[in-house]
Write an enzyme that holds these catalytic residues in place. Structure first.
Site, PDB file in Angstrom:
ATOM      1  N   ASP A   1       0.871  -1.182   0.000  1.00  0.00           N
ATOM      2  CA  ASP A   1       0.000   0.000   0.000  1.00  0.00           C
ATOM      3  C   ASP A   1       0.903   1.226   0.000  1.00  0.00           C
ATOM      4  OD1 ASP A   1      -1.988   1.840   0.154  1.00  0.00           O
ATOM      5  OD2 ASP A   1      -2.851   1.138   2.045  1.00  0.00           O
TER       6      ASP A   1
ATOM      7  N   CYS B   1       0.615   4.748   2.094  1.00  0.00           N
ATOM      8  CA  CYS B   1      -0.345   4.636   3.191  1.00  0.00           C
ATOM      9  C   CYS B   1       0.088   5.554   4.333  1.00  0.00           C
ATOM     10  CB  CYS B   1      -0.413   3.194   3.688  1.00  0.00           C
ATOM     11  SG  CYS B   1      -1.694   2.916   4.923  1.00  0.00           S
TER      12      CYS B   1
ATOM     13  N   HIS C   1      -7.528   0.239   7.888  1.00  0.00           N
ATOM     14  CA  HIS C   1      -7.852   1.618   7.545  1.00  0.00           C
ATOM     15  C   HIS C   1      -9.104   2.061   8.293  1.00  0.00           C
ATOM     16  CE1 HIS C   1      -5.563   0.914   3.527  1.00  0.00           C
ATOM     17  NE2 HIS C   1      -4.749   1.249   4.516  1.00  0.00           N
TER      18      HIS C   1
ATOM     19  N   MET D   1      -8.608   0.227  17.336  1.00  0.00           N
ATOM     20  CA  MET D   1      -9.930   0.837  17.255  1.00  0.00           C
ATOM     21  C   MET D   1     -10.617   1.028  18.606  1.00  0.00           C
ATOM     22  SD  MET D   1     -12.014  -2.363  15.546  1.00  0.00           S
ATOM     23  CE  MET D   1     -13.635  -1.629  15.582  1.00  0.00           C
TER      24      MET D   1
ATOM     25  N   HIS E   1       4.747   3.959  13.328  1.00  0.00           N
ATOM     26  CA  HIS E   1       3.532   4.385  12.617  1.00  0.00           C
ATOM     27  C   HIS E   1       2.261   4.011  13.361  1.00  0.00           C
ATOM     28  CE1 HIS E   1       2.749   0.243  11.600  1.00  0.00           C
ATOM     29  NE2 HIS E   1       1.909   0.520  10.620  1.00  0.00           N
TER      30      HIS E   1
ATOM     31  N   ALA F   1       0.595   1.201  16.820  1.00  0.00           N
ATOM     32  CA  ALA F   1       0.850   0.257  17.908  1.00  0.00           C
ATOM     33  C   ALA F   1       1.567  -0.988  17.401  1.00  0.00           C
ATOM     34  CB  ALA F   1      -0.466  -0.125  18.581  1.00  0.00           C
ATOM     35  N   GLY F   2       1.227  -1.424  16.195  1.00  0.00           N
ATOM     36  CA  GLY F   2       1.833  -2.635  15.640  1.00  0.00           C
ATOM     37  C   GLY F   2       1.105  -3.884  16.103  1.00  0.00           C
TER      38      GLY F   2
END
Length: 397
Positions: free
Chosen positions: A74, A77, A163, A305, A326, A328-329
Site C-alpha cells: 500500500d 499509506c 484503515h 480501534m 507508525h 501500535a503494531g
C-alpha cells in the site's frame, strides 16, 4: 528508551524495540535486510512485526538502490488528523447518526464514488498540482491493467483492513477528525508489478530472500519504478486530503449552529520512500510502517480501534534517520486474532466507541495489537507527545 544495537552483516541493526520480544521471523527479516550490498543503515521501530520481505516498522537507508517490498504494497499509506473548534460537550449522546453520515460520504472497503469527486467544491482542498498529477497517469507502468476511471472513482475512499475514519476527543475535550488510508488498489497493483519486475533482474538472483529484490540507480527499471512510486505516494496524499475534506463537510453540516472551524491538517505517509542526506551521503530512505519525525515535524501514531492515538512532534534523531513508529503494531496475525477473539470480546474492548462490532472486524480487535502507551514510551528520544486522542466514532471497511 534509546536504541539497542544488534550486530548485522553489513550494518548494525538499531532497535527501539526490545529484541527479546520480537518474533523470530521478524528478526530473521531484519538480519536479511542487513545483508543487502547497498544498505547504509537500518532502524527498527517499537511496533515492528513480520511483513513481506522486510518487516513492518523498519527504516532502511540504501545508496543507489531501493527495495519495492520494503515500501509495502500500500504505497503511500498514512494518516491525516485535524483539530476542530468542537468540544466533547457539543457531541450528542447517540453518535450513530453521525457515524452513518460519515459512511455515506466516504465509501469503504471496495466501494467507489458514483462519480469522480470534484476537488474544486471541497472545503479548503489544496487543488494546486491536481491537473499535473493526473496528466502523469499515462506514464504509470503499462503492464498494470488499471483504468484511469477506476483510479479516479476510488480517489477519496477508505479501503478495508486496518484503515479507518475516526472522530476523537483529546485530553482537553477538543474534538479531532482523523483517518488512515493509502493508495487504494492502484498502489497495490503497482507495488506487486514492480516487486515482480525486480525479482527478474540478474543482480538480485543471489539474495537471501527474493522479496528483497532491489532496483539500482541509473537503470530503466529504477526510472520506471521511481515514476510510479512517487505518483502512487501522491495519489495516497490526495486520497486522504479528499476524504478529510468530505469528513469536514459532514461535521460542518451536522453541527451547523456551532459554525465549526478547523486547524491546519496534519498528514504523514508511513509506507514510502524519500531522498534524504545523512553523514554526507545521498540516500534513499524507505519507511515501511514508520513516519518521518524530523525536528519539529508533526506526526500521527494511532492505536487500535478501541484505544488512544497520539499526535506527536519529531525530535530529529538522526540515529533513527529522523523516524518514529507508525502505530501500535500487531502482536498477532489476523487469522490468529479471529481464532482467539469473539464478537463478544470485540464489544467489550470497544465499549464506548460507536463502531462496527461484528465478525468482519474481529481481526482488528484491540487485543491483536501491542499496547500503544508502551510503544510511545519506547520512543521518547524520537518524538514528544503533543496530544492524546480517544476515539468516540470509528468507521472501518
Amino acid at each position: 528508551m534509546s536504541y539497542v544495537e544488534v550486530p548485522g552483516a553489513k550494518v548494525p541493526i538499531r532497535m527501539w524495540a526490545d529484541p527479546a520480544t520480537v518474533e523470530g521471523g521478524a528478526m530473521q527479516q531484519l538480519q536479511n535486510v542487513a545483508t543487502l550490498p547497498w544498505i547504509k543503515g537500518l532502524a527498527v521501530m517499537p511496533d515492528v512485526h513480520y511483513g513481506k520481505g522486510a518487516t513492518v516498522g523498519s527504516v532502511i537507508a540504501m545508496q543507489g538502490a531501493v527495495c519495492p517490498a520494503a515500501v509495502g504494497v500500500d504505497i503511500g499509506c498514512g494518516m491525516s488528523a485535524v483539530k476542530s473548534s468542537l468540544t466533547a460537550n457539543d457531541l450528542p449522546g447517540d453518535l450513530s447518526r453521525l457515524r452513518s453520515k460519515i459512511e455515506q460520504a466516504i465509501p469503504v472497503g471496495r466501494g467507489l464514488h458514483r462519480s469522480e469527486v470534484d476537488p474544486g467544491r471541497l472545503y479548503q482542498f489544496p487543488t494546486s498540482g491536481w491537473d499535473d498529477f493526473w496528466s502523469r497517469f499515462d506514464g504509470v507502468a503499462d503492464a498494470v491493467k488499471f483504468r484511469r476511471e477506476r483510479a479516479a472513482l476510488q480517489m477519496g475512499t477508505l479501503g478495508s483492513g486496518n484503515h479507518f475514519v475516526e472522530l476523537c476527543v483529546d485530553m482537553s475535550d477538543s474534538v479531532w477528525l482523523m483517518l488512515h488510508s493509502g493508495s487504494r488498489n492502484i498502489g497495490k497493483e503497482l507495488a506487486e508489478f514492480h516487486i515482480g519486475e525486480a525479482q527478474k533482474l540478474p543482480h538480485n538472483q543471489g539474495l537471501v530472500d527474493r522479496d528483497l529484490a532491489v532496483f539500482v540507480a541509473d537503470t530503466p527499471q529504477m526510472a520506471s519504478y521511481r515514476h510510479d512510486l512517487f505518483w502512487a505516494q501522491e495519489y495516497a496524499k490526495y486520497n486522504r486530503a479528499i476524504m478529510m475534506a468530505l469528513f469536514q463537510e459532514v461535521v460542518r453540516r451536522e453541527f451547523r449552529k456551532a459554525r465549526v472551524t478547523f486547524d491546519q491538517v496534519i498528514s504523514c505517509h508511513h509506507n514510502y520512500v524519500a531522498e534524504e542526506r545523512y553523514e554526507g551521503m545521498d540516500l534513499l530512505v524507505t519507511r515501511k510502517g514508520a513516519i518521518r519525525a524530523g525536528s519539529g515535524e508533526f506526526g500521527i501514531i494511532p492505536g487500535s480501534m478501541g484505544t488512544g492515538s497520539y499526535i506527536v512532534k519529531g525530535l530529529g534523531n538522526a540515529a533513527s534517520f529522523n523516524s518514529a513508529s507508525h502505530g501500535a503494531g500487531r502482536k498477532m496475525s489476523r487469522s490468529a486474532a479471529k481464532k482467539r477473539f469473539s464478537t463478544r470480546d470485540l464489544e467489550e474492548q470497544t465499549r464506548g466507541v460507536e463502531c462496527r462490532k461484528d465478525s468482519g472486524v474481529v481481526d482488528e480487535i484491540p487485543g491483536a495489537y501491542k499496547p500503544i502507551e508502551k510503544v510511545i514510551e519506547q520512543q521518547r528520544d524520537l518524538v514528544e507527545v503533543v496530544a492524546k486522542l480517544k476515539q468516540v466514532i470509528c468507521v472501518k471497511g
